[in-house]
Design a protein around this motif. Structure first.
Motif, PDB file in Angstrom:
ATOM      1  N   ASP A 214       0.816  -1.208   0.000  1.00 39.18           N
ATOM      2  CA  ASP A 214       0.000   0.000   0.000  1.00 39.18           C
ATOM      3  C   ASP A 214       0.849   1.256   0.000  1.00 39.18           C
ATOM      4  O   ASP A 214       0.439   2.301  -0.516  1.00 39.18           O
ATOM      5  CB  ASP A 214      -0.937  -0.005   1.212  1.00 39.18           C
ATOM      6  N   ARG A 215       2.046   1.184   0.585  1.00 36.40           N
ATOM      7  CA  ARG A 215       2.959   2.331   0.586  1.00 36.40           C
ATOM      8  C   ARG A 215       3.867   2.318  -0.650  1.00 36.40           C
ATOM      9  O   ARG A 215       4.316   3.372  -1.100  1.00 36.40           O
ATOM     10  CB  ARG A 215       3.819   2.315   1.860  1.00 36.40           C
ATOM     11  N   TRP A 220       5.720   3.820  -6.802  1.00 37.17           N
ATOM     12  CA  TRP A 220       5.929   3.276  -8.143  1.00 37.17           C
ATOM     13  C   TRP A 220       5.186   4.128  -9.173  1.00 37.17           C
ATOM     14  O   TRP A 220       5.718   4.429 -10.238  1.00 37.17           O
ATOM     15  CB  TRP A 220       5.433   1.828  -8.223  1.00 37.17           C
ATOM     16  N   GLN A 221       3.944   4.504  -8.837  1.00 38.30           N
ATOM     17  CA  GLN A 221       3.160   5.305  -9.769  1.00 38.30           C
ATOM     18  C   GLN A 221       3.829   6.651 -10.041  1.00 38.30           C
ATOM     19  O   GLN A 221       3.913   7.100 -11.189  1.00 38.30           O
ATOM     20  CB  GLN A 221       1.755   5.538  -9.203  1.00 38.30           C
ATOM     21  N   GLN A 222       4.318   7.306  -8.984  1.00 38.33           N
ATOM     22  CA  GLN A 222       4.991   8.587  -9.163  1.00 38.33           C
ATOM     23  C   GLN A 222       6.211   8.440 -10.062  1.00 38.33           C
ATOM     24  O   GLN A 222       6.450   9.270 -10.959  1.00 38.33           O
ATOM     25  CB  GLN A 222       5.406   9.148  -7.800  1.00 38.33           C
ATOM     26  N   ALA A 223       6.992   7.406  -9.820  1.00 41.49           N
ATOM     27  CA  ALA A 223       8.214   7.207 -10.603  1.00 41.49           C
ATOM     28  C   ALA A 223       7.883   6.931 -12.069  1.00 41.49           C
ATOM     29  O   ALA A 223       8.527   7.468 -12.980  1.00 41.49           O
ATOM     30  CB  ALA A 223       9.034   6.061 -10.015  1.00 41.49           C
ATOM     31  N   LEU A 224       6.869   6.103 -12.322  1.00 41.17           N
ATOM     32  CA  LEU A 224       6.512   5.770 -13.695  1.00 41.17           C
ATOM     33  C   LEU A 224       5.859   6.948 -14.410  1.00 41.17           C
ATOM     34  O   LEU A 224       5.994   7.088 -15.634  1.00 41.17           O
ATOM     35  CB  LEU A 224       5.587   4.553 -13.710  1.00 41.17           C
ATOM     36  N   ASN A 225       5.159   7.804 -13.678  1.00 46.72           N
ATOM     37  CA  ASN A 225       4.612   9.005 -14.302  1.00 46.72           C
ATOM     38  C   ASN A 225       5.729   9.971 -14.674  1.00 46.72           C
ATOM     39  O   ASN A 225       5.682  10.634 -15.713  1.00 46.72           O
ATOM     40  CB  ASN A 225       3.625   9.695 -13.349  1.00 46.72           C
ATOM     41  N   VAL A 237       6.480  -3.922 -11.493  1.00 37.87           N
ATOM     42  CA  VAL A 237       5.277  -3.456 -10.805  1.00 37.87           C
ATOM     43  C   VAL A 237       4.064  -4.266 -11.256  1.00 37.87           C
ATOM     44  O   VAL A 237       3.224  -4.674 -10.440  1.00 37.87           O
ATOM     45  CB  VAL A 237       5.063  -1.953 -11.064  1.00 37.87           C
ATOM     46  N   HIS A 238       3.959  -4.520 -12.548  1.00 35.70           N
ATOM     47  CA  HIS A 238       2.844  -5.324 -13.052  1.00 35.70           C
ATOM     48  C   HIS A 238       2.785  -6.680 -12.364  1.00 35.70           C
ATOM     49  O   HIS A 238       1.741  -7.106 -11.859  1.00 35.70           O
ATOM     50  CB  HIS A 238       2.971  -5.520 -14.562  1.00 35.70           C
ATOM     51  N   ASP A 239       3.900  -7.385 -12.343  1.00 35.33           N
ATOM     52  CA  ASP A 239       3.901  -8.743 -11.789  1.00 35.33           C
ATOM     53  C   ASP A 239       3.619  -8.748 -10.294  1.00 35.33           C
ATOM     54  O   ASP A 239       2.963  -9.655  -9.771  1.00 35.33           O
ATOM     55  CB  ASP A 239       5.233  -9.426 -12.074  1.00 35.33           C
ATOM     56  N   ARG A 550      -3.112   3.995 -12.382  1.00 35.29           N
ATOM     57  CA  ARG A 550      -3.515   4.688 -13.599  1.00 35.29           C
ATOM     58  C   ARG A 550      -2.639   4.210 -14.760  1.00 35.29           C
ATOM     59  O   ARG A 550      -1.480   3.839 -14.569  1.00 35.29           O
ATOM     60  CB  ARG A 550      -3.337   6.201 -13.423  1.00 35.29           C
ATOM     61  N   PRO A 551      -3.190   4.214 -15.967  1.00 32.94           N
ATOM     62  CA  PRO A 551      -2.377   3.776 -17.117  1.00 32.94           C
ATOM     63  C   PRO A 551      -1.099   4.593 -17.238  1.00 32.94           C
ATOM     64  O   PRO A 551      -1.103   5.807 -17.047  1.00 32.94           O
ATOM     65  CB  PRO A 551      -3.304   4.017 -18.311  1.00 32.94           C
TER      66      PRO A 551
END
Length: 560
Positions: A214-215, A220-225, A237-239, A550-551
């Motif tokens: 949860d943390r 991960w989302q911030q980094a990928l954005n 992250v997907h797996d 998010r995508p």
């Protein structure tokens, strides 16, 4: 598509993108040029995050960022790296010791210079590289403590992040989390304190290892954005969010675990011990003694007494080499009776659930010809020896050294996994061009279709790669299981003459392999592999939305 990790891979890719952004000495104004400029500057900035004490790299990253004014960057930290990186007079002594491969002398020199100048970015950078390579985490931690106290304020966060790495590698993710969080806070307190992607990813990894997805997920989302071309992390992250990393599968058919060994009695004993302690689900072991003259026969006799009919041993009077040993094992009646066959090195050890993780990969990608795994170093398990190998563009000519002629190269494998320590970035499951022969799974039917191992590659080296490329040509691409890491010893202490002979044999086998293919055939294989990777990546990027994220923007389609 091969992955994104480490300073040199990122720097090389960045300079390629920046070259495409230019029209002579001027920046292109069309959309493609602007995209390449932004991508190149962003890649170079992240390359510096991997090597934040390199002032020359910081200068290049700042120059590239000048073409993209709104690019998020920790500018004050980068400027400090430029101003405080000086090459000392003793650098020549260091380079000579490194060329001589005298790592004890390198350590002594780094320690002495940091005693005199504990805030030196140059010597701290060299000490970090050495300590991580040799596994001397306590020594590194003590140096970082002093560096933190004496370094310029804008670079103090580097010590925090690196001390976080020390804790993470040492198995203390809670302590690592605290240090990574402090490093991020220190960067953000600086002028222009943005773009600290690597701190985010390290912090997310520490949360993941604490079972706090949860943390980890928001980080991960911030980094990928921020860096949507982080393909390795997208796959990981997907797996993890899909639960694929936790899937275990019990073998359905009889399994043969095959090892061959030559004069490695102690290592073989450890390998057999780790296998015996794992969940085998009725799998049987078949070990070929390849003409050993040490204590190997006695070790195998003791294991036969312990495992009874679960172990078959084969004794040969001479060493027949690796490919011939593999084929001999395949012909053994006990192996022929099994539907699934695993080859494993005699100096590797496995975790308790290794078999179930290999068969989980087989269940998810049943069309593959072979399934392999991640291999880490026994002396420093945060160092990745092997991951998923992809076909990369070869250099124009091979330059093996002064004792071998140069020739046109055709085959080169990606080495992205060597660029950084194991912090989860290769913990994914996907197809590839080749997996390591240290531990890989085949089906009996698949081996019969593809054929055995080529005896031209005796005594060893490239026989497994040749077999994997044969599978690729058949469309049965290998599959890499990154959630399984086995530990492998590295051979060391050989004399220079032995090293020269081994290198000559290896180069000879590489030449044989490359001459098996035309340029056009290798190009076709690369294109087919890239198409396969793109399809796999598209599917997983689209699926991330279903797992609560998010995508992710598809900038990685640029081919990074």
């Amino acid at each position: 598509m091969h992955g994104v990790s480490g300073r040199y891979h990122l720097e090389t890719t960045a300079r390629l993108a920046l070259t495409h952004a230019m029209d002579g000495h001027a920046l292109r104004r069309d959309a493609a040029g602007q995209t390449c400029a932004r991508l190149g500057a962003s890649l170079l900035a992240l390359a510096w995050e991997y090597d934040p004490l390199d002032g020359a790299l910081a200068r290049d990253a700042l120059t590239a960022a000048g073409m993209v004014p709104d690019l998020p960057l920790p500018r004050e930290a980068m400027v400090a790296a430029v101003h405080h990186f000086e090459t000392p007079a003793e650098a020549q002594q260091l380079r000579q010791a490194q060329m001589d491969r005298d790592l004890d002398r390198v350590r002594l020199l780094c320690g002495r210079m940091l005693l005199d100048a504990p805030g030196s970015a140059f010597w701290m950078r060299e000490a970090v590289a050495l300590a991580v390579y040799r596994g001397e985490l306590d020594w590194l931690d003590s140096l970082l403590q002093r560096f933190q106290e004496h370094a310029p304020r804008p670079l103090a966060w580097v010590a925090q992040r690196l001390m976080g790495d020390v804790r993470l590698f040492g198995g203390d993710p809670e302590a690592a989390r605290s240090l990574y969080a402090k490093a991020m806070a220190q960067v953000r307190a600086l002028e222009g304190g943005e773009g600290e992607t690597l701190c985010q990813l390290r912090l997310a990894e520490s949360f993941w290892r604490m079972d706090r997805v949860d943390r980890a997920a928001p980080l991960w989302q911030q980094a990928l954005n921020q860096r949507p071309w982080l393909t390795s992390h997208l796959l990981m992250v997907h797996d993890r969010l899909a639960g694929i990393a936790d899937v275990l599968e019990v073998p359905r058919d009889p399994v043969a675990i095959c090892l061959y060994s030559f004069n490695k009695a102690a290592d073989l004993n450890l390998a057999l011990e780790s296998i015996a302690q794992s969940r085998l689900h009725g799998a049987r072991l078949v070990v070929l003694d390849n003409g050993s003259t040490d204590a190997t026969p006695g070790i195998l006799a003791a294991w036969r007494a312990r495992l009874k009919d679960r172990l078959t041993t084969i004794q040969l009077p001479v060493n027949i080499g690796a490919p011939a040993a593999r084929n001999w094992l395949l012909a053994a009646p006990e192996v022929r009776a099994c539907g699934d066959i695993i080859f494993m090195d005699d100096d590797a050890t496995v975790p308790e659930d290794w078999l179930e993780r290999l068969f989980a990969a087989k269940a998810r990608y049943p069309e593959a010809g072979v399934w392999g795994c991640k291999v880490v170093d026994a002396g420093a398990p945060w160092r990745i020896q092997s991951a998923d190998f992809q076909l990369a563009e070869p250099p124009p000519m091979a330059e093996p050294g002064g004792f071998a002629p140069a020739y046109p190269r055709r085959i080169r494998l990606s080495g992205v996994h060597h660029e950084d320590m194991d912090v989860g970035q290769h913990d994914y499951l996907r197809p590839c061009a080749s997996v390591t022969g240290c531990c890989h799974l085949f089906t009996r039917e698949g081996l019969e279709r593809a054929g055995g191992f080529d005896l031209r590659f005796n005594p060893t080296q490239y026989d497994d790669l040749e077999h994997d490329l044969r599978l690729c040509r058949r469309g049965e691409f290998p599959v890499y299981q990154g959630s399984l890491a086995i530990v492998h010893k590295k051979v060391s202490g050989k004399s220079s003459q032995q090293e020269r002979r081994a290198m000559a044999s290896s180069l000879g086998n590489l030449y044989k392999l490359e001459m098996d293919y035309t340029d056009e055939e290798v190009q076709d294989l690369r294109e087919r592999c890239l198409a396969m990777l793109l399809a796999d990546m598209h599917a997983k990027a689209a699926a991330l939305e279903a797992y609560g994220m998010r995508p992710v923007r598809s900038a990685w389609c640029s081919g990074v």
